[in-house]
Design a protein around this motif. Structure first.
Motif, PDB file in Angstrom:
ATOM      1  N   ASP A  15      20.189 -28.044 -34.512  1.00 26.80           N
ATOM      2  CA  ASP A  15      19.437 -28.747 -35.013  1.00 26.80           C
ATOM      3  C   ASP A  15      17.995 -28.860 -33.826  1.00 26.80           C
ATOM      4  O   ASP A  15      16.522 -29.296 -34.105  1.00 26.80           O
ATOM      5  CB  ASP A  15      20.224 -29.929 -35.039  1.00 26.80           C
ATOM      6  CG  ASP A  15      20.755 -30.443 -36.424  1.00 26.80           C
ATOM      7  OD1 ASP A  15      20.147 -28.834 -37.587  1.00 26.80           O
ATOM      8  OD2 ASP A  15      22.130 -31.211 -36.619  1.00 26.80           O
ATOM      9  N   ALA A  16      18.474 -28.681 -32.085  1.00 33.33           N
ATOM     10  CA  ALA A  16      17.579 -28.726 -31.284  1.00 33.33           C
ATOM     11  C   ALA A  16      16.125 -27.592 -31.360  1.00 33.33           C
ATOM     12  O   ALA A  16      15.706 -28.097 -31.129  1.00 33.33           O
ATOM     13  CB  ALA A  16      18.543 -29.392 -29.984  1.00 33.33           C
ATOM     14  N   ASP A  18      16.268 -25.955 -34.066  1.00 37.06           N
ATOM     15  CA  ASP A  18      14.961 -25.363 -35.403  1.00 37.06           C
ATOM     16  C   ASP A  18      14.257 -27.127 -34.769  1.00 37.06           C
ATOM     17  O   ASP A  18      12.838 -26.796 -35.451  1.00 37.06           O
ATOM     18  CB  ASP A  18      15.634 -26.073 -36.578  1.00 37.06           C
ATOM     19  CG  ASP A  18      16.867 -25.757 -37.150  1.00 37.06           C
ATOM     20  OD1 ASP A  18      16.730 -23.896 -36.706  1.00 37.06           O
ATOM     21  OD2 ASP A  18      18.308 -25.507 -37.705  1.00 37.06           O
ATOM     22  N   GLU A  19      14.141 -28.160 -33.958  1.00 38.89           N
ATOM     23  CA  GLU A  19      13.273 -29.111 -33.645  1.00 38.89           C
ATOM     24  C   GLU A  19      12.158 -28.644 -33.082  1.00 38.89           C
ATOM     25  O   GLU A  19      10.978 -28.444 -32.846  1.00 38.89           O
ATOM     26  CB  GLU A  19      13.872 -30.654 -33.807  1.00 38.89           C
ATOM     27  CG  GLU A  19      12.826 -31.263 -33.462  1.00 38.89           C
ATOM     28  CD  GLU A  19      13.457 -32.545 -32.755  1.00 38.89           C
ATOM     29  OE1 GLU A  19      12.782 -33.643 -32.552  1.00 38.89           O
ATOM     30  OE2 GLU A  19      14.453 -32.500 -32.745  1.00 38.89           O
ATOM     31  N   THR A  22      10.231 -25.519 -34.867  1.00 35.59           N
ATOM     32  CA  THR A  22       9.464 -26.990 -35.635  1.00 35.59           C
ATOM     33  C   THR A  22       8.580 -27.012 -35.005  1.00 35.59           C
ATOM     34  O   THR A  22       6.890 -27.390 -35.295  1.00 35.59           O
ATOM     35  CB  THR A  22       9.962 -27.609 -36.501  1.00 35.59           C
ATOM     36  OG1 THR A  22      10.678 -27.155 -37.296  1.00 35.59           O
ATOM     37  CG2 THR A  22       8.629 -28.266 -37.457  1.00 35.59           C
ATOM     38  N   ARG A  23       8.378 -27.727 -33.859  1.00 35.03           N
ATOM     39  CA  ARG A  23       7.325 -28.977 -32.615  1.00 35.03           C
ATOM     40  C   ARG A  23       6.369 -27.476 -32.455  1.00 35.03           C
ATOM     41  O   ARG A  23       4.662 -27.140 -32.514  1.00 35.03           O
ATOM     42  CB  ARG A  23       8.080 -29.351 -32.110  1.00 35.03           C
ATOM     43  CG  ARG A  23       8.479 -30.358 -32.435  1.00 35.03           C
ATOM     44  CD  ARG A  23       9.274 -31.786 -31.126  1.00 35.03           C
ATOM     45  NE  ARG A  23       9.742 -32.536 -31.737  1.00 35.03           N
ATOM     46  CZ  ARG A  23       8.938 -33.989 -31.734  1.00 35.03           C
ATOM     47  NH1 ARG A  23       8.282 -34.243 -30.923  1.00 35.03           N
ATOM     48  NH2 ARG A  23      10.047 -34.555 -32.384  1.00 35.03           N
ATOM     49  N   ILE A 127       9.806 -31.210 -24.713  1.00 35.97           N
ATOM     50  CA  ILE A 127      11.078 -29.846 -25.016  1.00 35.97           C
ATOM     51  C   ILE A 127      11.289 -29.633 -23.680  1.00 35.97           C
ATOM     52  O   ILE A 127      10.629 -28.684 -23.464  1.00 35.97           O
ATOM     53  CB  ILE A 127      10.239 -28.916 -25.920  1.00 35.97           C
ATOM     54  CG1 ILE A 127       9.687 -29.348 -27.109  1.00 35.97           C
ATOM     55  CG2 ILE A 127      11.384 -27.727 -26.220  1.00 35.97           C
ATOM     56  CD1 ILE A 127       8.813 -27.931 -28.418  1.00 35.97           C
ATOM     57  N   THR A 140      12.808 -35.092 -25.219  1.00 35.66           N
ATOM     58  CA  THR A 140      13.242 -35.545 -26.440  1.00 35.66           C
ATOM     59  C   THR A 140      14.215 -34.242 -27.229  1.00 35.66           C
ATOM     60  O   THR A 140      14.673 -34.666 -27.986  1.00 35.66           O
ATOM     61  CB  THR A 140      11.230 -35.147 -27.045  1.00 35.66           C
ATOM     62  OG1 THR A 140      10.975 -36.473 -26.478  1.00 35.66           O
ATOM     63  CG2 THR A 140      11.956 -35.744 -27.738  1.00 35.66           C
ATOM     64  N   VAL A 141      13.792 -33.346 -26.892  1.00 30.01           N
ATOM     65  CA  VAL A 141      14.541 -32.199 -27.579  1.00 30.01           C
ATOM     66  C   VAL A 141      15.471 -31.432 -26.329  1.00 30.01           C
ATOM     67  O   VAL A 141      13.795 -30.925 -25.855  1.00 30.01           O
ATOM     68  CB  VAL A 141      13.654 -31.183 -28.608  1.00 30.01           C
ATOM     69  CG1 VAL A 141      14.364 -30.058 -28.935  1.00 30.01           C
ATOM     70  CG2 VAL A 141      12.915 -32.006 -29.660  1.00 30.01           C
TER      71      VAL A 141
END
Length: 340
Positions: A15-16, A18-19, A22-23, A127, A140-141
């Protein structure tokens, strides 16, 4: 035949990933301002990862600001011709209020961001892309993969998912990070994924022979002078199975060499046949501080020792900044190694 997934990928939350993708994709589509930060005193992995991302994201429309948290920015001589070096931005030229996204590469803690650390306090989404097991997850990520041979390995995966093709500039930056952090594919972290990436980068245009000569086959007289001074001080501490050497700020000035020249000394000292742990310290200019590099043959976790002193790294390669005289800093290291 398709290669199996690299083991390091299982270190990272899908999920990280993917995030993060996306960012980054949104940043390119929106023309966002993205600070790409290597750690202070950048090595080949940090600088190569930062510049590869700079080329990739700016080529897709983002306004990228590659940098690290020190001024003035002094690019190590071995990396002075890397594609994108001329695009580096001084931290003082970055307006925190205008930054949409921070990407930290190869930094194990917020303190390694130096002058850029206030961006975290300003709430800039961050990130973290790193392969140090001591990473503090300060962003954050988090894309932290301790089994990745280098941070550029993770960056390559991000670029693949962003569908950014490897061109000669990106490949060159990634290759410098890969070949330096794996010690020319000699370190224990080197795995199949690293070797396959090296092949792909050469195929994409990374000039292997030229980079090898520049990174490993060329030394200035000043660098060799500094090495000679350090080796003249080489001392073995048998009760800790430790060998150590140091260079002073005066040594650096007289040799006309930068801190990166001192960093290369550890690669020679660590080859000693009598010690488990190698230590090289470089005196910081204008302070009583010492930048310490630690290396281990595998029996002592020097990453844990460095973390205890406020630094970090890997179990076989790490570092920290120590305060006090050299003898005081050394005594604390010897004690920690004996207790390990």
């Amino acid at each position: 035949m398709t290669s199996p997934p690299a083991p390091w990928l299982s270190d990272v939350d899908p999920d990280a990933v993917d995030e993060a993708v996306t960012r980054l994709q949104a940043a390119t589509e929106d023309g966002a301002s993205v600070v790409i930060a290597a750690h202070i005193g950048p090595d080949g992995d940090a600088l190569g990862a930062a510049l590869a991302l700079h080329h990739a994201l700016s080529g897709r429309g983002a306004r990228t600001l590659p940098t690290w948290g020190e001024e003035p920015l002094r690019v190590p001589a071995a990396y002075a011709d890397l594609p994108g070096v001329d695009d580096l931005v001084a931290p003082s030229d970055i307006d925190p209020e205008a930054v949409d996204l921070l990407v930290s590469v190869d930094s194990s803690s917020a303190s390694r961001l130096g002058a850029l650390e206030p961006l975290l306090g300003a709430g800039v989404p961050t990130i973290v892309v790193d392969h140090h097991p001591t990473n503090t997850r300060f962003g954050t990520v988090h894309l932290v993969a301790p089994r990745a041979a280098a941070t550029v390995v993770i960056v390559d995966e991000l670029l693949r998912r962003l569908e950014v093709p490897l061109d000669p500039d990106i490949a060159t930056c990634l290759y410098v990070g890969l070949v330096t952090d794996t010690g020319r594919f000699q370190h224990a972290s080197t795995d199949r994924a690293a070797m396959e990436l090296g092949g792909r980068l050469i195929d994409a245009g990374a000039p292997h022979e030229e980079l090898t000569r520049r990174l490993f086959g060329t030394r200035t007289v000043g660098e060799l002078t500094l090495l000679a001074r350090a080796l003249a001080r080489l001392t073995f501490v048998p009760e800790a199975s430790l060998v150590h050497a140091f260079v002073t700020a005066e040594d650096l000035e007289e040799a006309g060499a930068g801190m990166e020249a001192a960093e290369a000394i550890i690669d020679v000292v660590r080859t000693t046949d009598v010690a488990e742990v190698a230590v090289v310290a470089r005196e910081a200019v204008g302070s009583r501080g010492w930048r310490v590099s630690l290396r281990s043959r595998g029996q002592v976790d020097v990453g844990r020792i460095a973390t205890a002193f406020g630094g970090g790294g890997h179990d076989r390669a790490s570092g920290f900044t120590g305060q006090g005289t050299y003898d005081e800093v050394l005594a604390s290291i010897v004690a920690a190694v004996q207790e390990a």
